[in-house]
Design a protein around this motif. Structure first.
Motif, PDB file in Angstrom:
ATOM      1  N   LYS A  54      45.283  46.103  33.356  1.00  0.00           N
ATOM      2  CA  LYS A  54      44.117  46.988  33.302  1.00  0.00           C
ATOM      3  C   LYS A  54      44.488  48.461  33.347  1.00  0.00           C
ATOM      4  O   LYS A  54      43.752  49.325  32.833  1.00  0.00           O
ATOM      5  N   ASP A  55      45.618  48.760  33.939  1.00  0.00           N
ATOM      6  CA  ASP A  55      46.061  50.151  34.027  1.00  0.00           C
ATOM      7  C   ASP A  55      47.033  50.521  32.916  1.00  0.00           C
ATOM      8  O   ASP A  55      47.534  51.644  32.867  1.00  0.00           O
ATOM      9  N   GLY A  56      47.312  49.564  32.017  1.00  0.00           N
ATOM     10  CA  GLY A  56      48.216  49.830  30.908  1.00  0.00           C
ATOM     11  C   GLY A  56      49.668  49.910  31.355  1.00  0.00           C
ATOM     12  O   GLY A  56      50.019  49.543  32.466  1.00  0.00           O
ATOM     13  N   LEU A 116      52.575  42.046  32.091  1.00  0.00           N
ATOM     14  CA  LEU A 116      51.361  42.603  31.499  1.00  0.00           C
ATOM     15  C   LEU A 116      50.319  41.530  31.195  1.00  0.00           C
ATOM     16  O   LEU A 116      49.195  41.851  30.797  1.00  0.00           O
ATOM     17  N   LEU A 117      50.696  40.252  31.391  1.00  0.00           N
ATOM     18  CA  LEU A 117      49.719  39.172  31.240  1.00  0.00           C
ATOM     19  C   LEU A 117      48.835  39.059  32.471  1.00  0.00           C
ATOM     20  O   LEU A 117      47.801  38.399  32.453  1.00  0.00           O
ATOM     21  N   ASN A 118      49.244  39.707  33.547  1.00  0.00           N
ATOM     22  CA  ASN A 118      48.451  39.750  34.776  1.00  0.00           C
ATOM     23  C   ASN A 118      47.329  40.770  34.592  1.00  0.00           C
ATOM     24  O   ASN A 118      47.607  41.966  34.424  1.00  0.00           O
ATOM     25  N   PRO A 119      46.070  40.351  34.613  1.00  0.00           N
ATOM     26  CA  PRO A 119      44.951  41.273  34.389  1.00  0.00           C
ATOM     27  C   PRO A 119      44.952  42.467  35.336  1.00  0.00           C
ATOM     28  O   PRO A 119      44.582  43.584  34.939  1.00  0.00           O
ATOM     29  N   ASP A 120      45.350  42.260  36.566  1.00  0.00           N
ATOM     30  CA  ASP A 120      45.362  43.347  37.536  1.00  0.00           C
ATOM     31  C   ASP A 120      46.394  44.411  37.179  1.00  0.00           C
ATOM     32  O   ASP A 120      46.227  45.592  37.497  1.00  0.00           O
TER      33      ASP A 120
END
Length: 256
Positions: free
Chosen positions: A114-116, A107-111
């Motif tokens: 972004k979708d939760g 979840l540290l990956n922005p991609d």
């Protein structure tokens, strides 16, 4: 004749769930993956901990380590054998836990973020909480008291041991694994559970006192090499997996 201590313990959350299933107050016949009876056989006294992988083991599906939908949907994939066995084991003072490659670091990956979604310890905790809240809510006495169902489910969840980490991700992102890599197995996870057990109970936990169920044979073989009683599951955890494991333990104890 039951002792006073036993009578008192029987009133606990695990006992309430056991009795509700036994008396047919909770119908699990529609659950997938197994057609198990409500009273499972218990492991020998030498076993102090039972661990499960999450995906394709205690779950009848694979989350790929990340869940973005309503957690209530995922609870429908928790196998009947797991739901029946956990309260029985806890009632018999056998610890339980989940060791998974699902990792909160994804979840540290922005991609991805972004979708939760949920991953790692949070995913396991919410899955267990929702699964057993739903079960307790089926007990007639709790139907109008959701807070009691949630309280008892929390009792189950708080006793759970969780080790959630993806070796490849940890090795690439965390300094502590730059030199000594996390093995691509459940070895690190099992060691974490052992340390957490000692911290929580003040007692030693040996590898030979642990049972592990996992759908990946590499994880099973790596755990077995350390002395853990490790068993592969074909797709998800069922009564047959459990009974086969107990039979194996029995044969080993007899030196067959």
């Amino acid at each position: 004749m039951a002792t006073k201590a036993r009578t008192k313990r029987n009133k606990g959350p695990e006992w309430q769930l056991i009795q509700a299933i036994k008396r047919g107050k909770i119908d699990l016949t529609s659950d997938r993956a197994t057609n198990w009876k409500s009273l499972p056989p218990m492991p020998p006294s030498t076993i102090k901990m039972v661990l499960w992988d999450m995906d394709n083991t205690l779950l009848n599906t694979h989350t790929r380590g990340l869940w973005k939908d309503d957690i209530k949907i995922l609870t429908k994939e928790v196998t009947r054998a797991f739901k029946i066995l956990v309260p029985h084991l806890l009632h018999k003072n056998v610890s339980v836990g989940v060791v998974t490659f699902s990792d909160r670091l994804v979840l540290l990956n922005p991609d991805v973020a972004k979708d939760g979604g949920m991953a790692g310890e949070k995913l396991v905790e919410d899955l267990i909480m929702e699964t057993f809240t739903a079960l307790y809510s089926k007990i007639p006495a709790f139907k109008e008291h959701k807070e009691l169902a949630e309280k008892n489910a929390k009792h189950i969840r708080e006793q759970l041991y969780i080790a959630a980490a993806l070796p490849k991700l940890r090795n690439s992102q965390l300094k502590e694994f730059k030199e000594k890599k996390m093995p691509n197995s459940k070895a690190w996870h099992i060691e974490k559970v052992i340390k957490d057990y000692t911290k929580r109970t003040g007692k030693e936990l040996k590898h030979a006192e642990i049972m592990l169920f996992d759908d990946t044979m590499e994880n099973v073989e790596a755990a077995w090499a350390t002395g853990v009683h490790a068993f592969g599951v074909p797709h998800c955890f069922t009564s047959s997996c459990w009974e086969y494991a107990l039979k194996t333990l029995s044969e080993e104890s007899k030196g067959k």
